[in-house]
Design a protein around this motif. Structure first.
Motif, PDB file in Angstrom:
ATOM      1  N   ARG A  47       0.526  -1.264  -0.098  1.00  0.00           N
ATOM      2  CA  ARG A  47      -0.153  -0.290   0.356  1.00  0.00           C
ATOM      3  C   ARG A  47       0.778   1.183  -0.136  1.00  0.00           C
ATOM      4  NH1 ARG A  47      -2.683  -2.439   4.293  1.00  0.00           N
ATOM      5  NH2 ARG A  47      -1.789  -1.159   5.395  1.00  0.00           N
ATOM      6  N   GLN A  48       1.671   1.205   0.278  1.00  0.00           N
ATOM      7  CA  GLN A  48       2.760   2.434   0.726  1.00  0.00           C
ATOM      8  C   GLN A  48       3.481   2.675  -0.270  1.00  0.00           C
ATOM      9  OE1 GLN A  48       2.347   4.802   3.189  1.00  0.00           O
ATOM     10  NE2 GLN A  48       0.742   3.270   3.892  1.00  0.00           N
ATOM     11  N   TYR A  49       3.931   1.426  -0.991  1.00  0.00           N
ATOM     12  CA  TYR A  49       4.488   1.526  -2.288  1.00  0.00           C
ATOM     13  C   TYR A  49       4.235   2.312  -3.743  1.00  0.00           C
ATOM     14  CZ  TYR A  49       9.288   0.194  -2.167  1.00  0.00           C
ATOM     15  OH  TYR A  49      10.979   0.132  -1.382  1.00  0.00           O
ATOM     16  N   GLN A  50       2.829   1.564  -2.980  1.00  0.00           N
ATOM     17  CA  GLN A  50       1.554   2.231  -4.340  1.00  0.00           C
ATOM     18  C   GLN A  50       0.936   3.773  -4.108  1.00  0.00           C
ATOM     19  OE1 GLN A  50      -1.723  -0.538  -4.279  1.00  0.00           O
ATOM     20  NE2 GLN A  50      -1.050  -2.105  -5.211  1.00  0.00           N
ATOM     21  N   ARG A  51       0.910   4.305  -2.865  1.00  0.00           N
ATOM     22  CA  ARG A  51       0.850   5.734  -2.186  1.00  0.00           C
ATOM     23  C   ARG A  51       2.044   6.619  -2.826  1.00  0.00           C
ATOM     24  NH1 ARG A  51       2.045   6.883   2.820  1.00  0.00           N
ATOM     25  NH2 ARG A  51       2.263   9.093   3.130  1.00  0.00           N
ATOM     26  N   ILE A  52       3.126   6.112  -2.649  1.00  0.00           N
ATOM     27  CA  ILE A  52       4.324   6.559  -2.972  1.00  0.00           C
ATOM     28  C   ILE A  52       4.862   6.922  -4.400  1.00  0.00           C
ATOM     29  CG2 ILE A  52       6.425   5.594  -2.647  1.00  0.00           C
ATOM     30  CD1 ILE A  52       5.990   8.144  -1.543  1.00  0.00           C
ATOM     31  N   ARG A  53       4.598   5.743  -5.323  1.00  0.00           N
ATOM     32  CA  ARG A  53       4.673   5.819  -6.328  1.00  0.00           C
ATOM     33  C   ARG A  53       3.816   7.200  -7.196  1.00  0.00           C
ATOM     34  NH1 ARG A  53       4.537  -0.255  -6.515  1.00  0.00           N
ATOM     35  NH2 ARG A  53       6.224  -0.826  -6.965  1.00  0.00           N
ATOM     36  N   PRO A  54       3.104   7.443  -7.497  1.00  0.00           N
ATOM     37  CA  PRO A  54       2.757   8.786  -8.491  1.00  0.00           C
ATOM     38  C   PRO A  54       3.230  10.011  -7.848  1.00  0.00           C
ATOM     39  CG  PRO A  54       0.786   7.514  -7.938  1.00  0.00           C
ATOM     40  CD  PRO A  54       2.539   6.996  -6.862  1.00  0.00           C
ATOM     41  N   PRO A  55       4.020  10.434  -6.602  1.00  0.00           N
ATOM     42  CA  PRO A  55       4.329  11.419  -6.730  1.00  0.00           C
ATOM     43  C   PRO A  55       5.715  11.610  -6.717  1.00  0.00           C
ATOM     44  CG  PRO A  55       3.456  10.602  -4.138  1.00  0.00           C
ATOM     45  CD  PRO A  55       2.786  10.218  -5.190  1.00  0.00           C
ATOM     46  N   PHE A  56       5.855  10.061  -6.744  1.00  0.00           N
ATOM     47  CA  PHE A  56       7.484   9.961  -6.671  1.00  0.00           C
ATOM     48  C   PHE A  56       7.981  10.109  -8.489  1.00  0.00           C
ATOM     49  CE2 PHE A  56      11.159   7.074  -7.727  1.00  0.00           C
ATOM     50  CZ  PHE A  56      11.735   7.305  -6.485  1.00  0.00           C
ATOM     51  N   ASN A  57       7.019   9.363  -8.741  1.00  0.00           N
ATOM     52  CA  ASN A  57       6.783   9.659 -10.697  1.00  0.00           C
ATOM     53  C   ASN A  57       7.026  11.528 -11.034  1.00  0.00           C
ATOM     54  OD1 ASN A  57       7.545   7.486 -11.309  1.00  0.00           O
ATOM     55  ND2 ASN A  57       5.597   6.475 -11.263  1.00  0.00           N
ATOM     56  N   ASP A  58       5.672  11.944 -10.487  1.00  0.00           N
ATOM     57  CA  ASP A  58       5.798  13.318 -10.991  1.00  0.00           C
ATOM     58  C   ASP A  58       6.667  14.120 -10.622  1.00  0.00           C
ATOM     59  OD1 ASP A  58       4.022  15.654 -11.154  1.00  0.00           O
ATOM     60  OD2 ASP A  58       4.287  16.081  -8.877  1.00  0.00           O
ATOM     61  N   MET A  59       8.032  13.859  -9.476  1.00  0.00           N
ATOM     62  CA  MET A  59       8.932  14.371  -9.171  1.00  0.00           C
ATOM     63  C   MET A  59       9.597  14.178 -10.192  1.00  0.00           C
ATOM     64  SD  MET A  59       9.241  14.604  -4.875  1.00  0.00           S
ATOM     65  CE  MET A  59       9.336  13.008  -4.635  1.00  0.00           C
ATOM     66  N   ASN A  60       9.880  13.316 -10.832  1.00  0.00           N
ATOM     67  CA  ASN A  60      11.025  13.077 -12.105  1.00  0.00           C
ATOM     68  C   ASN A  60      10.591  13.794 -12.590  1.00  0.00           C
ATOM     69  OD1 ASN A  60      13.352  10.905 -12.423  1.00  0.00           O
ATOM     70  ND2 ASN A  60      11.706   9.750 -13.398  1.00  0.00           N
ATOM     71  N   THR A  61       9.434  13.267 -13.460  1.00  0.00           N
ATOM     72  CA  THR A  61       9.109  14.786 -14.639  1.00  0.00           C
ATOM     73  C   THR A  61       8.721  16.207 -14.149  1.00  0.00           C
ATOM     74  OG1 THR A  61       7.187  13.357 -15.122  1.00  0.00           O
ATOM     75  CG2 THR A  61       7.191  15.271 -16.106  1.00  0.00           C
TER      76      THR A  61
END
Length: 120
Positions: A47-61
């Motif tokens: 659940r934590q990884y599912q939660r962190i992936r969208p903002p993580f990918n957003d920061m990458n962009t």
């Protein structure tokens, strides 16, 4: 976000990796099944990884153009790896460490994060 601002202010590059864990490895060996036999903790981590992936990918962009902060999700490193890699839910054997280091190296090389000066 905060550490990226610090990286910019103090002129260093930052690379953040989402770590490979046993809970994202498939298939698990018999020995690894015993190590991952904590359903509540496994579900929590997933659940934590599912939660962190969208903002993580957003920061990458968002930070891609600045060539200062980089983000890579390598949590799937052992997807499809049939070998026994993990000692516990987070630590891998030496071969696993080499595989993870290879993924990290490939990312750093691909993004040209470290440009080594040519020595003469």
């Amino acid at each position: 976000d905060k550490i990226c601002h610090v990286a910019t202010a103090y002129d260093f590059k930052l690379v953040v990796f989402l770590q490979a864990l046993i809970y994202f490895k498939t298939p698990l060996t018999e020995g690894e099944k015993g190590l991952a036999n904590h359903p509540a903790f496994r579900d929590y981590v997933q659940r934590q990884y599912q939660r962190i992936r969208p903002p993580f990918n957003d920061m990458n962009t968002r930070y891609a153009k600045g060539n200062r902060c980089f983000f890579a999700d390598i949590s799937d490193t052992f997807a499809g790896d049939p070998a026994h890699r993990f000692w516990d839910f987070i630590h891998t054997d030496n071969d696993g460490n080499k595989i993870i280091a290879g993924r990290m190296y490939d990312f750093i090389k691909e993004k040209k994060i470290l440009e080594l000066a040519h020595r003469q």
